[in-house]
Design an enzyme around this catalytic site. Structure first.
Site, PDB file in Angstrom:
ATOM      1  N   ILE A  66       0.838  -1.213   0.000  1.00 34.16           N
ATOM      2  CA  ILE A  66       0.000   0.000   0.000  1.00 34.16           C
ATOM      3  C   ILE A  66       0.865   1.253   0.000  1.00 34.16           C
ATOM      4  CG2 ILE A  66      -1.751   1.285   1.290  1.00 34.16           C
ATOM      5  CD1 ILE A  66      -2.720  -1.501   2.375  1.00 34.16           C
ATOM      6  N   ASP A 106      11.195   2.567   6.139  1.00 32.01           N
ATOM      7  CA  ASP A 106      10.756   1.185   6.316  1.00 32.01           C
ATOM      8  C   ASP A 106      11.906   0.433   6.959  1.00 32.01           C
ATOM      9  OD1 ASP A 106      10.056  -1.678   5.734  1.00 32.01           O
ATOM     10  OD2 ASP A 106       8.429  -0.749   4.611  1.00 32.01           O
ATOM     11  N   THR A 165      -4.306   5.137   7.466  1.00 34.40           N
ATOM     12  CA  THR A 165      -5.179   4.047   7.013  1.00 34.40           C
ATOM     13  C   THR A 165      -4.586   2.708   7.460  1.00 34.40           C
ATOM     14  OG1 THR A 165      -4.031   3.934   4.898  1.00 34.40           O
ATOM     15  CG2 THR A 165      -6.052   5.262   4.954  1.00 34.40           C
ATOM     16  N   ARG A 220      -3.313   1.167  11.111  1.00 41.12           N
ATOM     17  CA  ARG A 220      -4.056   0.689  12.284  1.00 41.12           C
ATOM     18  C   ARG A 220      -4.088   1.825  13.287  1.00 41.12           C
ATOM     19  NH1 ARG A 220      -5.934  -2.606   9.595  1.00 41.12           N
ATOM     20  NH2 ARG A 220      -5.940  -4.877   9.776  1.00 41.12           N
ATOM     21  N   ASP A 266      -8.685   6.774   9.055  1.00 38.09           N
ATOM     22  CA  ASP A 266      -9.625   5.699   8.720  1.00 38.09           C
ATOM     23  C   ASP A 266      -9.675   4.669   9.846  1.00 38.09           C
ATOM     24  OD1 ASP A 266     -11.424   4.378   6.857  1.00 38.09           O
ATOM     25  OD2 ASP A 266      -9.872   2.838   6.666  1.00 38.09           O
ATOM     26  N   GLU A 289     -11.239   1.649  18.133  1.00 44.04           N
ATOM     27  CA  GLU A 289     -12.363   1.623  17.181  1.00 44.04           C
ATOM     28  C   GLU A 289     -13.304   0.442  17.364  1.00 44.04           C
ATOM     29  OE1 GLU A 289     -10.049   1.349  13.497  1.00 44.04           O
ATOM     30  OE2 GLU A 289     -10.826  -0.665  13.172  1.00 44.04           O
ATOM     31  N   HIS A 345     -13.011   2.879   9.148  1.00 40.81           N
ATOM     32  CA  HIS A 345     -12.269   1.715   8.624  1.00 40.81           C
ATOM     33  C   HIS A 345     -12.865   1.263   7.295  1.00 40.81           C
ATOM     34  CE1 HIS A 345      -9.325  -1.493  10.190  1.00 40.81           C
ATOM     35  NE2 HIS A 345      -9.374  -1.566   8.880  1.00 40.81           N
TER      36      HIS A 345
HETATM   37  P1  NAD Z   1       2.784  -4.925   3.637  1.00 37.53           P
HETATM   38  O1  NAD Z   1       3.084  -6.078   4.536  1.00 37.53           O
HETATM   39  O2  NAD Z   1       2.842  -5.110   2.168  1.00 37.53           O
HETATM   40  O3  NAD Z   1       3.726  -3.682   4.003  1.00 37.53           O
HETATM   41  C1  NAD Z   1       4.014  -3.305   5.320  1.00 37.53           C
HETATM   42  C2  NAD Z   1       5.368  -2.627   5.323  1.00 37.53           C
HETATM   43  O4  NAD Z   1       5.607  -2.107   6.636  1.00 37.53           O
HETATM   44  C3  NAD Z   1       6.522  -3.592   4.994  1.00 37.53           C
HETATM   45  O5  NAD Z   1       7.317  -3.064   3.960  1.00 37.53           O
HETATM   46  C4  NAD Z   1       7.280  -3.691   6.308  1.00 37.53           C
HETATM   47  O6  NAD Z   1       8.672  -3.867   6.125  1.00 37.53           O
HETATM   48  C5  NAD Z   1       6.966  -2.337   6.922  1.00 37.53           C
HETATM   49  N1  NAD Z   1       7.221  -2.297   8.345  1.00 37.53           N
HETATM   50  C6  NAD Z   1       7.098  -3.282   9.269  1.00 37.53           C
HETATM   51  N2  NAD Z   1       7.479  -2.830  10.475  1.00 37.53           N
HETATM   52  C7  NAD Z   1       7.862  -1.544  10.304  1.00 37.53           C
HETATM   53  C8  NAD Z   1       8.368  -0.554  11.176  1.00 37.53           C
HETATM   54  N3  NAD Z   1       8.609  -0.816  12.468  1.00 37.53           N
HETATM   55  N4  NAD Z   1       8.658   0.660  10.671  1.00 37.53           N
HETATM   56  C9  NAD Z   1       8.448   0.905   9.345  1.00 37.53           C
HETATM   57  N5  NAD Z   1       7.977   0.014   8.468  1.00 37.53           N
HETATM   58  C10 NAD Z   1       7.686  -1.199   8.942  1.00 37.53           C
HETATM   59  O7  NAD Z   1       1.345  -4.433   4.100  1.00 37.53           O
HETATM   60  P2  NAD Z   1       0.295  -3.582   3.257  1.00 37.53           P
HETATM   61  O8  NAD Z   1      -0.582  -4.496   2.474  1.00 37.53           O
HETATM   62  O9  NAD Z   1       0.984  -2.459   2.570  1.00 37.53           O
HETATM   63  O10 NAD Z   1      -0.622  -3.001   4.437  1.00 37.53           O
HETATM   64  C11 NAD Z   1      -0.097  -2.110   5.399  1.00 37.53           C
HETATM   65  C12 NAD Z   1      -1.061  -2.033   6.574  1.00 37.53           C
HETATM   66  O11 NAD Z   1      -2.270  -1.409   6.161  1.00 37.53           O
HETATM   67  C13 NAD Z   1      -1.521  -3.403   7.114  1.00 37.53           C
HETATM   68  O12 NAD Z   1      -0.622  -3.922   8.075  1.00 37.53           O
HETATM   69  C14 NAD Z   1      -2.855  -3.104   7.730  1.00 37.53           C
HETATM   70  O13 NAD Z   1      -2.682  -2.825   9.111  1.00 37.53           O
HETATM   71  C15 NAD Z   1      -3.318  -1.821   7.008  1.00 37.53           C
HETATM   72  N6  NAD Z   1      -4.518  -2.033   6.194  1.00 37.53           N
HETATM   73  C16 NAD Z   1      -5.593  -1.225   6.431  1.00 37.53           C
HETATM   74  C17 NAD Z   1      -6.740  -1.377   5.673  1.00 37.53           C
HETATM   75  C18 NAD Z   1      -7.939  -0.478   5.873  1.00 37.53           C
HETATM   76  O14 NAD Z   1      -9.035  -0.796   5.390  1.00 37.53           O
HETATM   77  N7  NAD Z   1      -7.799   0.655   6.538  1.00 37.53           N
HETATM   78  C19 NAD Z   1      -6.798  -2.367   4.692  1.00 37.53           C
HETATM   79  C20 NAD Z   1      -5.668  -3.166   4.463  1.00 37.53           C
HETATM   80  C21 NAD Z   1      -4.532  -2.975   5.231  1.00 37.53           C
END
Ligand code: NAD
Length: 330
Positions: free
Chosen positions: A155, A174, A233, A235, A259, A264, A296
């Site tokens: 994302i 990251d 968006t 958590r 979001d 929540e 959300h």
């Molecule tokens: P992803 O696993 O593809 O990417 C997460 C990234 O965060 C990775 O590159 C990881 O290395 C990095 N990361 C981990 N720990 C970290 C830290 N301490 N500091 C910095 N970066 C760190 O996940 P994604 O699919 O991109 O989703 C990201 C987040 O979005 C999910 O974990 C979820 O909580 C949230 N999400 C929210 C919704 C919504 O409807 N609001 C929907 C889907 C996902």
């Protein structure tokens, strides 16, 4: 194969009923959360399907195990609400949907950002009542500003690429940087403190872990520009909400598009419009003109819903057939 679905709404039921035409599982949809009080309802089912605000702590997992459940299928990407250690001890398999439509979430993050910087909610309310004045609606060009992307997974990368299209300078942080991708777009990974200091727009896209809980806190907010906006968006608990409220009250932060909210689970996905919201932090957040809250909703597109349903039911079929679980959380 009998599956109990928790915390479902009409859009879940529609998407899963459509996808199930290819699987023919026996599904019961519950509208209540999975938690310590409701977990007994899993008796008689083979699989439990849960969502972001269901509780899958040690107590609940033990009850599920006693009910004969062997598989928990999360119909979401995040799994911070699952006690993975206890699940492993109990031999409960956990599967998830690692990616459905990262575009849905990134595009919602952009929608929050644009709504905030161009004051769309206020403009909408005014014009609905025939008020076409512009006082107080002055916005800000995104062009030329710096976007700080915290978490550059699926994302975060899309968010960076979209904001780059506005002509924003992109800075990234990251713990596992993808330097090739960054270099191919002319983006730069920086230290976390620099990200906070430089960002005009800070967008959170990392998972919620012990290491990222309250990553936006008093200290990091103090580093940020007074007119910077934060988009979350990811958590809710990535942000220490009390610290955010204090910074907003002192005008030390420019605004927030949220979001997700750390408490929540009691409120989101339910209608509280004729009830009393007892969470004073949420209530306070809702009063700021420079805060936009969506419940959300970032995942909620037709594309994402049908992908979530297909992958979730596919995960369950793989487990039933004894094939390798590509989406198992370990
Ligand atoms: P992803 O696993 O593809 O990417 C997460 C990234 O965060 C990775 O590159 C990881 O290395 C990095 N990361 C981990 N720990 C970290 C830290 N301490 N500091 C910095 N970066 C760190 O996940 P994604 O699919 O991109 O989703 C990201 C987040 O979005 C999910 O974990 C979820 O909580 C949230 N999400 C929210 C919704 C919504 O409807 N609001 C929907 C889907 C996902």
């Amino acid at each position: 194969m009998k599956i109990a679905f928790y915390d479902t709404r009409s859009y879940d039921r529609d998407a899963f009923t459509a996808a199930n035409k290819n699987f023919l599982f026996d599904i019961d949809f519950f509208d209540f959360h999975l938690n310590e009080k409701t977990a007994f309802s899993a008796k008689g089912y083979d699989v439990v399907c849960a969502f972001v605000n269901d509780t899958l702590d040690s107590k609940v997992l033990h009850i599920l195990k006693d009910c004969g459940i062997s598989l928990v299928a999360m119909r979401c990407a995040g799994y911070n609400n699952v006690d993975l250690k206890v699940a492993a001890e109990l031999g409960l398999k956990i599967v998830r949907v690692p990616a459905y439509s990262p575009h849905s979430v990134a595009e919602h993050a952009v929608a929050l950002l644009m709504s905030l910087t161009r004051r769309i909610p206020q403009a909408y309310m005014r014009t609905r009542t025939g008020n076409f004045t512009l006082n107080g609606l002055t916005g800000r060009d995104l062009f030329g500003l710096t976007a700080g992307i915290l978490g550059t997974g699926k994302i975060g990368k899309i968010m960076a690429e979209i904001l780059s299209g506005f002509g924003m300078k992109i800075e990234l942080y990251d713990v596992y940087p993808d330097k090739d991708w960054a270099a191919s777009h002319g983006f730069e990974y920086v230290m976390l403190d620099k990200l906070f200091k430089d960002a005009d727009v800070l967008s959170l896209h990392c998972p919620l872990t012990d290491g990222t809980k309250h990553i936006v806190n008093d200290k990091s907010l103090a580093l940020m520009k007074n007119d910077a906006v934060i988009i979350n968006t990811g958590r809710g608990a990535l942000i220490d909400t009390r610290a955010l409220v204090n910074a907003l009250k002192r005008r030390e932060i420019g605004g927030a598009g949220l979001d997700v909210y750390e408490e929540e689970s009691k409120y989101f996905f339910d209608d509280w419009s004729v009830d009393v919201i007892k969470d004073d932090t949420l209530a306070r957040l809702m009063t700021f003109p420079n805060v936009i809250i969506t419940g959300h909703q970032a995942f909620l597109t037709t594309n994402a819903l049908s992908a979530i349903a297909d992958v979730t039911l596919g995960n369950i079929r793989d487990w039933m057939n004894g094939t390798a679980l590509a989406n198992e959380v370990k």
